[in-house]
Design a protein around this motif. Structure first.
Motif, PDB file in Angstrom:
ATOM      1  N   ALA A 198       0.823  -1.212   0.000  1.00 34.98           N
ATOM      2  CA  ALA A 198       0.000   0.000   0.000  1.00 34.98           C
ATOM      3  C   ALA A 198       0.855   1.259   0.000  1.00 34.98           C
ATOM      4  O   ALA A 198       0.447   2.296  -0.533  1.00 34.98           O
ATOM      5  N   ALA A 199       2.053   1.171   0.607  1.00 33.50           N
ATOM      6  CA  ALA A 199       2.957   2.316   0.670  1.00 33.50           C
ATOM      7  C   ALA A 199       3.870   2.410  -0.552  1.00 33.50           C
ATOM      8  O   ALA A 199       4.698   3.313  -0.632  1.00 33.50           O
ATOM      9  N   GLY A 200       3.723   1.470  -1.483  1.00 37.41           N
ATOM     10  CA  GLY A 200       4.531   1.492  -2.693  1.00 37.41           C
ATOM     11  C   GLY A 200       5.965   1.053  -2.485  1.00 37.41           C
ATOM     12  O   GLY A 200       6.856   1.445  -3.253  1.00 37.41           O
ATOM     13  N   ILE A 201       6.190   0.226  -1.478  1.00 42.82           N
ATOM     14  CA  ILE A 201       7.546  -0.233  -1.157  1.00 42.82           C
ATOM     15  C   ILE A 201       7.730  -1.643  -1.698  1.00 42.82           C
ATOM     16  O   ILE A 201       6.968  -2.554  -1.360  1.00 42.82           O
ATOM     17  N   ASP A 202       8.735  -1.826  -2.519  1.00 36.70           N
ATOM     18  CA  ASP A 202       9.011  -3.126  -3.127  1.00 36.70           C
ATOM     19  C   ASP A 202      10.145  -3.870  -2.433  1.00 36.70           C
ATOM     20  O   ASP A 202      10.143  -5.103  -2.384  1.00 36.70           O
ATOM     21  N   ASP A 203      11.127  -3.129  -1.921  1.00 36.36           N
ATOM     22  CA  ASP A 203      12.331  -3.755  -1.366  1.00 36.36           C
ATOM     23  C   ASP A 203      12.224  -3.812   0.153  1.00 36.36           C
ATOM     24  O   ASP A 203      12.538  -2.836   0.856  1.00 36.36           O
ATOM     25  N   TYR A 204      11.751  -4.926   0.653  1.00 39.32           N
ATOM     26  CA  TYR A 204      11.631  -5.128   2.097  1.00 39.32           C
ATOM     27  C   TYR A 204      11.752  -6.609   2.387  1.00 39.32           C
ATOM     28  O   TYR A 204      11.622  -7.451   1.495  1.00 39.32           O
ATOM     29  N   LYS A 205      12.011  -6.924   3.642  1.00 38.15           N
ATOM     30  CA  LYS A 205      11.989  -8.322   4.058  1.00 38.15           C
ATOM     31  C   LYS A 205      11.507  -8.410   5.493  1.00 38.15           C
ATOM     32  O   LYS A 205      11.689  -7.481   6.285  1.00 38.15           O
ATOM     33  N   VAL A 206      10.880  -9.535   5.795  1.00 42.05           N
ATOM     34  CA  VAL A 206      10.330  -9.798   7.118  1.00 42.05           C
ATOM     35  C   VAL A 206      10.921 -11.107   7.610  1.00 42.05           C
ATOM     36  O   VAL A 206      10.904 -12.103   6.887  1.00 42.05           O
ATOM     37  N   TYR A 207      11.436 -11.102   8.825  1.00 41.06           N
ATOM     38  CA  TYR A 207      12.060 -12.324   9.351  1.00 41.06           C
ATOM     39  C   TYR A 207      12.016 -12.330  10.871  1.00 41.06           C
ATOM     40  O   TYR A 207      11.841 -11.285  11.511  1.00 41.06           O
ATOM     41  N   LYS A 208      12.166 -13.503  11.424  1.00 42.10           N
ATOM     42  CA  LYS A 208      12.232 -13.678  12.872  1.00 42.10           C
ATOM     43  C   LYS A 208      13.691 -13.858  13.279  1.00 42.10           C
ATOM     44  O   LYS A 208      14.469 -14.480  12.571  1.00 42.10           O
ATOM     45  N   ARG A 209      14.035 -13.324  14.460  1.00 38.30           N
ATOM     46  CA  ARG A 209      15.391 -13.494  14.962  1.00 38.30           C
ATOM     47  C   ARG A 209      15.397 -13.306  16.477  1.00 38.30           C
ATOM     48  O   ARG A 209      14.469 -12.727  17.052  1.00 38.30           O
ATOM     49  N   ASP A 210      16.448 -13.809  17.112  1.00 40.68           N
ATOM     50  CA  ASP A 210      16.645 -13.551  18.530  1.00 40.68           C
ATOM     51  C   ASP A 210      16.989 -12.081  18.705  1.00 40.68           C
ATOM     52  O   ASP A 210      17.810 -11.518  17.968  1.00 40.68           O
ATOM     53  N   TRP A 211      16.384 -11.464  19.691  1.00 41.59           N
ATOM     54  CA  TRP A 211      16.529 -10.023  19.883  1.00 41.59           C
ATOM     55  C   TRP A 211      16.483  -9.745  21.391  1.00 41.59           C
ATOM     56  O   TRP A 211      15.429  -9.700  21.986  1.00 41.59           O
ATOM     57  N   GLY A 212      17.666  -9.617  21.976  1.00 42.78           N
ATOM     58  CA  GLY A 212      17.714  -9.364  23.410  1.00 42.78           C
ATOM     59  C   GLY A 212      17.153 -10.498  24.239  1.00 42.78           C
ATOM     60  O   GLY A 212      16.538 -10.261  25.283  1.00 42.78           O
TER      61      GLY A 212
END
Length: 228
Positions: A198-212
């Motif tokens: 919807a925001a017109g963004i093509d270059d992105y990625k979503v991932y899970k990781r350990d964080w703190g």
């Protein structure tokens, strides 16, 4: 001011900087700062969006980054500003909403929005506005990091007791050790994909990781590089 912003401001006015800080530990924060620094290698100017009391902004400035910090909560910004003054750290602090950023186009090499702050937006139009604003203020080749909880399907018990509400049961109430509760919108790869599209963004990625010490969901947005 939008409803989600008003809700957050009221919540943190009551909780305060000390109450918010009590929900983490110096050890966890150190691990998170290290992870952020690794993601931002080679990037000088950083916007800490929803900065709170400066949990990440202060160490990033100590590490030599040029930091601007914005939050909806005046009391948290004042706490961060006071701590920066004690250490004579030059950070530009501002009070404002993530849905309407007071910065020019192409201002930052990086934008970070951590500790579930983005997930305090419940309406899709607010979420899209924020993604658009983050994208707008990124310089060509810049990166944005949004961090929050990992989505999972609601149980029958969670639905029955009201802990999971809203469309797809994505609005979640969490009880804290201080006998307070907080409410967040939980994203996943699908919902983040809808927002970026919807925001017109093509270059992105979503991932899970350990964080703190916790398993968290990360959205990375990459601004297009400058035309050669």
């Amino acid at each position: 001011m939008l409803n989600s912003a008003l809700r957050s401001r009221a919540e943190y006015a009551e909780l305060g900087a000390d109450g918010l800080a009590a929900r983490t530990t110096p050890e966890r924060d150190a691990v998170i700062v290290k992870a952020v620094e690794e993601l931002l290698v080679g990037r000088e100017t950083v916007l800490d969006l929803c900065c709170g009391y400066g949990r990440i902004a202060l160490p990033l400035r100590r590490a030599g980054k040029v930091v601007r910090a914005l939050d909806i909560s005046p009391n948290l910004v004042e706490a961060g500003r006071a701590r920066a003054a004690e250490e004579e750290l030059a950070i530009d602090w501002a009070i404002g909403s993530m849905t309407d950023l007071p910065y020019r186009w192409d201002s930052f090499d990086a934008v970070i929005c951590l500790w579930t702050a983005f997930h305090e937006l419940f309406a899709e139009d607010e979420q899209i506005s924020t993604i658009c604003e983050i994208s707008r203020v990124l310089k060509p080749g810049g990166i944005a990091i949004i961090e929050g909880p990992v989505w999972g399907p609601a149980t029958a018990g969670e639905i029955a007791n009201g802990m999971r509400q809203g469309p797809e049961h994505r609005i979640v109430t969490t009880e804290h050790d201080d006998n307070r509760s907080s409410v967040h919108f939980i994203h996943d790869e699908i919902s983040y994909g809808r927002l970026c599209s919807a925001a017109g963004i093509d270059d992105y990625k979503v991932y899970k990781r350990d964080w703190g010490g916790r398993r968290r969901l990360i959205l990375e947005i990459h601004a297009p590089a400058a035309a050669s």
